[in-house]
Design a protein around this motif. Structure first.
Motif, PDB file in Angstrom:
ATOM      1  N   GLN A   4     -27.065   2.611  36.034  1.00 20.06           N
ATOM      2  CA  GLN A   4     -26.070   3.482  35.410  1.00 20.06           C
ATOM      3  C   GLN A   4     -24.651   2.962  35.638  1.00 20.06           C
ATOM      4  OE1 GLN A   4     -26.879   5.935  33.295  1.00 20.06           O
ATOM      5  NE2 GLN A   4     -24.708   6.129  32.861  1.00 20.06           N
ATOM      6  N   GLN A   5     -24.369   2.431  36.825  1.00 19.19           N
ATOM      7  CA  GLN A   5     -23.042   1.885  37.101  1.00 19.19           C
ATOM      8  C   GLN A   5     -22.733   0.692  36.205  1.00 19.19           C
ATOM      9  OE1 GLN A   5     -23.839   1.501  41.378  1.00 19.19           O
ATOM     10  NE2 GLN A   5     -21.847   2.505  41.713  1.00 19.19           N
ATOM     11  N   VAL A   6     -23.717  -0.174  36.022  1.00 20.57           N
ATOM     12  CA  VAL A   6     -23.528  -1.332  35.144  1.00 20.57           C
ATOM     13  C   VAL A   6     -23.297  -0.850  33.714  1.00 20.57           C
ATOM     14  CG1 VAL A   6     -24.584  -3.444  34.233  1.00 20.57           C
ATOM     15  CG2 VAL A   6     -24.899  -2.834  36.647  1.00 20.57           C
ATOM     16  N   HIS A   7     -24.077   0.118  33.278  1.00 21.22           N
ATOM     17  CA  HIS A   7     -23.915   0.692  31.938  1.00 21.22           C
ATOM     18  C   HIS A   7     -22.514   1.279  31.779  1.00 21.22           C
ATOM     19  CE1 HIS A   7     -24.363   3.709  28.727  1.00 21.22           C
ATOM     20  NE2 HIS A   7     -25.253   2.861  28.224  1.00 21.22           N
ATOM     21  N   LEU A 110     -29.608  -0.791  31.159  1.00 24.51           N
ATOM     22  CA  LEU A 110     -30.385   0.394  31.525  1.00 24.51           C
ATOM     23  C   LEU A 110     -31.860   0.065  31.750  1.00 24.51           C
ATOM     24  CD1 LEU A 110     -28.838   3.186  29.301  1.00 24.51           C
ATOM     25  CD2 LEU A 110     -28.580   2.866  31.774  1.00 24.51           C
ATOM     26  N   ALA A 111     -32.362  -0.963  31.078  1.00 19.57           N
ATOM     27  CA  ALA A 111     -33.757  -1.338  31.212  1.00 19.57           C
ATOM     28  C   ALA A 111     -34.013  -2.218  32.440  1.00 19.57           C
ATOM     29  CB  ALA A 111     -34.222  -2.054  29.948  1.00 19.57           C
ATOM     30  N   ALA A 112     -32.949  -2.814  32.981  1.00 24.14           N
ATOM     31  CA  ALA A 112     -33.097  -3.746  34.107  1.00 24.14           C
ATOM     32  C   ALA A 112     -33.571  -3.023  35.360  1.00 24.14           C
ATOM     33  CB  ALA A 112     -31.761  -4.437  34.383  1.00 24.14           C
ATOM     34  N   ALA A 113     -34.203  -3.791  36.203  1.00 19.05           N
ATOM     35  CA  ALA A 113     -34.633  -3.229  37.495  1.00 19.05           C
ATOM     36  C   ALA A 113     -33.408  -2.878  38.315  1.00 19.05           C
ATOM     37  CB  ALA A 113     -35.489  -4.250  38.244  1.00 19.05           C
ATOM     38  N   ALA A 114     -33.489  -1.806  39.058  1.00 20.31           N
ATOM     39  CA  ALA A 114     -32.352  -1.350  39.877  1.00 20.31           C
ATOM     40  C   ALA A 114     -32.037  -2.307  41.000  1.00 20.31           C
ATOM     41  CB  ALA A 114     -32.634   0.028  40.432  1.00 20.31           C
TER      42      ALA A 114
END
Length: 114
Positions: A4-7, A110-114
């Motif tokens: 979410q932060q990256v988004h 959003l699809a990437a692994a956390a």
């Protein structure tokens, strides 16, 4: 750092250039007089390319910058018929196509692994 932060960083940067009059090609940024600036984080910047917008949105030497850039790079690669970096994609495509790159990067983030 979360997906979410990256988004959110990608959204913040994209919003800087969503209006075509604030987007540019050929430099990271320009000031109100049209002078090219080497970094979008420069406080004089009023117009940005994709990289300049990302530089303005998040500190350059941070994991958030790195992860946002990786999502953009993946989107540029996916949407192009050539192997392109983010700056090259920005400079060789229309504003509409660049916005599509940003939209795809947000999906990838959003699809990437956390």
């Amino acid at each position: 750092m979360s997906k979410q932060q990256v988004h959110e960083v990608l959204t913040k940067a994209q919003n800087l250039i969503r209006d075509p009059k604030n987007w540019m090609q050929g430099w990271f940024a320009r000031d109100e007089h049209g002078m090219g600036l080497p970094n979008g984080a420069d406080t004089r910047a009023t117009c940005f390319c994709s990289m300049g917008a990302l530089q303005r949105a998040v500190y350059l030497r941070s994991p958030l910058f790195d992860n946002a850039y990786l999502a953009l790079a993946a989107a540029a690669y996916e949407l192009s018929t050539e192997d392109m970096t983010v700056p090259v994609y920005n400079d060789r495509h229309t504003h509409e196509e660049v916005m599509a790159m940003w939209d795809r990067a947000k999906e990838i983030a959003l699809a990437a692994a956390a």
